[in-house]
Scaffold this motif. Structure first.
Motif, PDB file in Angstrom:
ATOM      1  N   SER A  27     -39.511 -27.613-101.578  1.00 16.08           N
ATOM      2  CA  SER A  27     -39.113 -26.595-102.545  1.00 16.08           C
ATOM      3  C   SER A  27     -38.585 -27.215-103.838  1.00 16.08           C
ATOM      4  CB  SER A  27     -38.024 -25.690-101.941  1.00 16.08           C
ATOM      5  OG  SER A  27     -36.830 -26.428-101.717  1.00 16.08           O
ATOM      6  N   GLN A  28     -38.353 -28.520-103.830  1.00 21.33           N
ATOM      7  CA  GLN A  28     -37.875 -29.187-105.038  1.00 21.33           C
ATOM      8  C   GLN A  28     -38.944 -29.133-106.130  1.00 21.33           C
ATOM      9  OE1 GLN A  28     -34.687 -30.431-105.542  1.00 21.33           O
ATOM     10  NE2 GLN A  28     -34.417 -29.272-103.639  1.00 21.33           N
ATOM     11  N   PRO A  29     -38.552 -28.987-107.403  1.00 19.89           N
ATOM     12  CA  PRO A  29     -39.527 -28.794-108.492  1.00 19.89           C
ATOM     13  C   PRO A  29     -40.609 -29.853-108.585  1.00 19.89           C
ATOM     14  CG  PRO A  29     -37.309 -28.362-109.261  1.00 19.89           C
ATOM     15  CD  PRO A  29     -37.163 -28.935-107.873  1.00 19.89           C
ATOM     16  N   ASN A  30     -40.282 -31.126-108.265  1.00 21.08           N
ATOM     17  CA  ASN A  30     -41.276 -32.187-108.411  1.00 21.08           C
ATOM     18  C   ASN A  30     -42.006 -32.512-107.114  1.00 21.08           C
ATOM     19  OD1 ASN A  30     -42.564 -33.953-110.241  1.00 21.08           O
ATOM     20  ND2 ASN A  30     -41.505 -35.691-109.313  1.00 21.08           N
ATOM     21  N   ALA A  31     -41.733 -31.760-106.062  1.00 20.02           N
ATOM     22  CA  ALA A  31     -42.438 -31.984-104.798  1.00 20.02           C
ATOM     23  C   ALA A  31     -43.896 -31.570-104.960  1.00 20.02           C
ATOM     24  CB  ALA A  31     -41.772 -31.175-103.691  1.00 20.02           C
ATOM     25  N   ARG A  62     -45.417 -28.480-107.177  1.00 14.79           N
ATOM     26  CA  ARG A  62     -46.241 -28.766-108.364  1.00 14.79           C
ATOM     27  C   ARG A  62     -47.581 -28.054-108.275  1.00 14.79           C
ATOM     28  NH1 ARG A  62     -45.264 -34.248-107.692  1.00 14.79           N
ATOM     29  NH2 ARG A  62     -47.501 -34.683-107.588  1.00 14.79           N
ATOM     30  N   LEU A  63     -48.172 -28.036-107.095  1.00 15.74           N
ATOM     31  CA  LEU A  63     -49.461 -27.364-106.928  1.00 15.74           C
ATOM     32  C   LEU A  63     -49.329 -25.864-107.192  1.00 15.74           C
ATOM     33  CD1 LEU A  63     -50.738 -29.252-103.764  1.00 15.74           C
ATOM     34  CD2 LEU A  63     -51.870 -29.235-106.001  1.00 15.74           C
ATOM     35  N   LEU A  64     -48.273 -25.254-106.678  1.00 12.82           N
ATOM     36  CA  LEU A  64     -48.068 -23.824-106.917  1.00 12.82           C
ATOM     37  C   LEU A  64     -47.813 -23.535-108.389  1.00 12.82           C
ATOM     38  CD1 LEU A  64     -45.875 -22.866-103.824  1.00 12.82           C
ATOM     39  CD2 LEU A  64     -48.184 -22.033-104.322  1.00 12.82           C
ATOM     40  N   THR A  79     -48.693 -25.330-110.968  1.00 10.38           N
ATOM     41  CA  THR A  79     -49.929 -25.572-111.715  1.00 10.38           C
ATOM     42  C   THR A  79     -50.928 -24.450-111.485  1.00 10.38           C
ATOM     43  OG1 THR A  79     -49.611 -27.962-111.577  1.00 10.38           O
ATOM     44  CG2 THR A  79     -51.842 -27.178-112.027  1.00 10.38           C
ATOM     45  N   GLY A  80     -51.022 -23.990-110.235  1.00  6.78           N
ATOM     46  CA  GLY A  80     -51.943 -22.902-109.924  1.00  6.78           C
ATOM     47  C   GLY A  80     -51.619 -21.643-110.689  1.00  6.78           C
ATOM     48  N   VAL A  81     -50.349 -21.300-110.771  1.00  6.92           N
ATOM     49  CA  VAL A  81     -49.940 -20.114-111.526  1.00  6.92           C
ATOM     50  C   VAL A  81     -50.341 -20.254-112.995  1.00  6.92           C
ATOM     51  CG1 VAL A  81     -47.945 -18.857-112.441  1.00  6.92           C
ATOM     52  CG2 VAL A  81     -48.063 -19.408-110.004  1.00  6.92           C
ATOM     53  N   ALA A  82     -50.079 -21.423-113.580  1.00  2.23           N
ATOM     54  CA  ALA A  82     -50.408 -21.643-114.995  1.00  2.23           C
ATOM     55  C   ALA A  82     -51.907 -21.511-115.237  1.00  2.23           C
ATOM     56  CB  ALA A  82     -49.912 -23.012-115.443  1.00  2.23           C
ATOM     57  N   LEU A  83     -52.713 -22.120-114.376  1.00  2.77           N
ATOM     58  CA  LEU A  83     -54.171 -22.088-114.566  1.00  2.77           C
ATOM     59  C   LEU A  83     -54.740 -20.697-114.331  1.00  2.77           C
ATOM     60  CD1 LEU A  83     -55.210 -25.475-112.886  1.00  2.77           C
ATOM     61  CD2 LEU A  83     -55.309 -24.907-115.316  1.00  2.77           C
ATOM     62  N   LEU A  84     -54.235 -20.015-113.303  1.00  4.17           N
ATOM     63  CA  LEU A  84     -54.808 -18.711-112.983  1.00  4.17           C
ATOM     64  C   LEU A  84     -54.390 -17.625-113.962  1.00  4.17           C
ATOM     65  CD1 LEU A  84     -55.674 -20.190-110.408  1.00  4.17           C
ATOM     66  CD2 LEU A  84     -55.153 -18.114-109.122  1.00  4.17           C
ATOM     67  N   THR A  85     -53.232 -17.764-114.605  1.00  2.00           N
ATOM     68  CA  THR A  85     -52.870 -16.782-115.624  1.00  2.00           C
ATOM     69  C   THR A  85     -53.760 -16.919-116.856  1.00  2.00           C
ATOM     70  OG1 THR A  85     -51.150 -18.268-116.446  1.00  2.00           O
ATOM     71  CG2 THR A  85     -50.453 -16.528-114.948  1.00  2.00           C
ATOM     72  N   ALA A 100     -52.068 -31.049-111.542  1.00  4.00           N
ATOM     73  CA  ALA A 100     -50.795 -31.238-110.841  1.00  4.00           C
ATOM     74  C   ALA A 100     -50.514 -32.700-110.545  1.00  4.00           C
ATOM     75  CB  ALA A 100     -50.793 -30.441-109.539  1.00  4.00           C
ATOM     76  N   ASP A 101     -51.488 -33.574-110.835  1.00  2.34           N
ATOM     77  CA  ASP A 101     -51.360 -35.000-110.527  1.00  2.34           C
ATOM     78  C   ASP A 101     -51.041 -35.185-109.047  1.00  2.34           C
ATOM     79  OD1 ASP A 101     -51.341 -37.724-110.914  1.00  2.34           O
ATOM     80  OD2 ASP A 101     -49.243 -37.802-111.536  1.00  2.34           O
ATOM     81  N   ALA A 102     -51.853 -34.540-108.209  1.00  2.00           N
ATOM     82  CA  ALA A 102     -51.641 -34.581-106.757  1.00  2.00           C
ATOM     83  C   ALA A 102     -52.901 -35.098-106.063  1.00  2.00           C
ATOM     84  CB  ALA A 102     -51.314 -33.185-106.247  1.00  2.00           C
ATOM     85  N   PRO A 103     -52.751 -35.854-104.974  1.00  2.00           N
ATOM     86  CA  PRO A 103     -53.914 -36.341-104.223  1.00  2.00           C
ATOM     87  C   PRO A 103     -54.621 -35.209-103.503  1.00  2.00           C
ATOM     88  CG  PRO A 103     -51.912 -36.899-103.077  1.00  2.00           C
ATOM     89  CD  PRO A 103     -51.489 -36.325-104.402  1.00  2.00           C
TER      90      PRO A 103
END
Length: 216
Positions: free
Chosen positions: A21-25, A29-31, A33-39, A55-58
């Motif tokens: 739940s931490q902001p940089n987890a 980050r995926l959630l 980023t997803g909100v930003a892209l889908l809006t 999201a710079d995620a693997p």
């Protein structure tokens, strides 16, 4: 083209925190980023690789946390609904402001938010509703429930305006709240289409003018 890290590549930022739940987890980050892209683009137009890259995620992390794009989409709806409910409460529960001013403050904040992103971003729930014909069926009830919640919060604010004598007692606040969100989502869509705030302003003036009309 942005390179998406593979599962075997080391993370640039070290081990993710156990508390996702931490902001940089990674999951958060995926959630986010997803909100930003889908809006901005909608569900169907955004691929998993784009989400991961932004999201710079693997890649392995996506399926570890969500299992599928559909599951991810449902969690995005919940995350956005929770965020937006807090936003509505911040404006509608502001006891220092008159009830109708609370509604005006929400409208002004939403207008400012759209302007900040050049009217490229709209409402995630509204965007998904526009895509419903191409989306998994479980999205339908989830989206409808979000609108019902927003309408209930808006109706409470309008009833306070009635109690203050700012709008006629004869008005049905539940119906007015329903009307508001139907019209507001259309105005947001039009503002995004035209890349300017005219539709937001026209709808806001019309709605507020309508509900403040005196009983005849």
């Amino acid at each position: 083209m942005t390179k998406v890290a593979s599962v075997s590549e080391p993370r640039r930022r070290g081990r993710p925190p156990k508390d996702q739940s931490q902001p940089n987890a990674p999951r958060a980050r995926l959630l986010r980023t997803g909100v930003a892209l889908l809006t901005e683009k909608g569900f169907s137009a955004v691929g998993i690789d784009e989400i991961l890259a932004s999201a710079d995620a693997p890649k392995g992390s996506f399926y570890h946390y969500f299992g599928s794009k559909e599951a991810f989409g449902l969690e995005l709806i919940d995350a956005y609904a929770a965020y937006f409910a807090r936003k509505l409460d911040r404006w509608f529960d502001d006891a220092a402001r008159a009830p109708l001013d609370r509604l005006r403050d929400f409208i002004a904040d939403a207008r400012s938010g759209m302007a900040r992103y050049g009217y490229r971003r709209g409402c995630l729930v509204g965007n998904l509703g526009q895509e419903m014909g191409a989306l998994p069926e479980p999205f339908r009830k989830r989206l409808a429930a979000v609108f019902t919640d927003w309408e209930a919060r808006t109706s409470r604010c309008l009833r306070l305006a009635q109690e203050a004598g700012d709008i006629p007692k004869s008005l049905d606040c539940d119906s007015l709240a329903h009307f508001f969100w139907i019209g507001w989502e259309g105005a947001v869509l039009r503002a995004k289409l035209e890349r300017r705030p005219d539709a937001l302003d026209i709808f806001a003036r019309g709605f507020l003018g309508m509900i403040q009309a005196k009983d005849r």
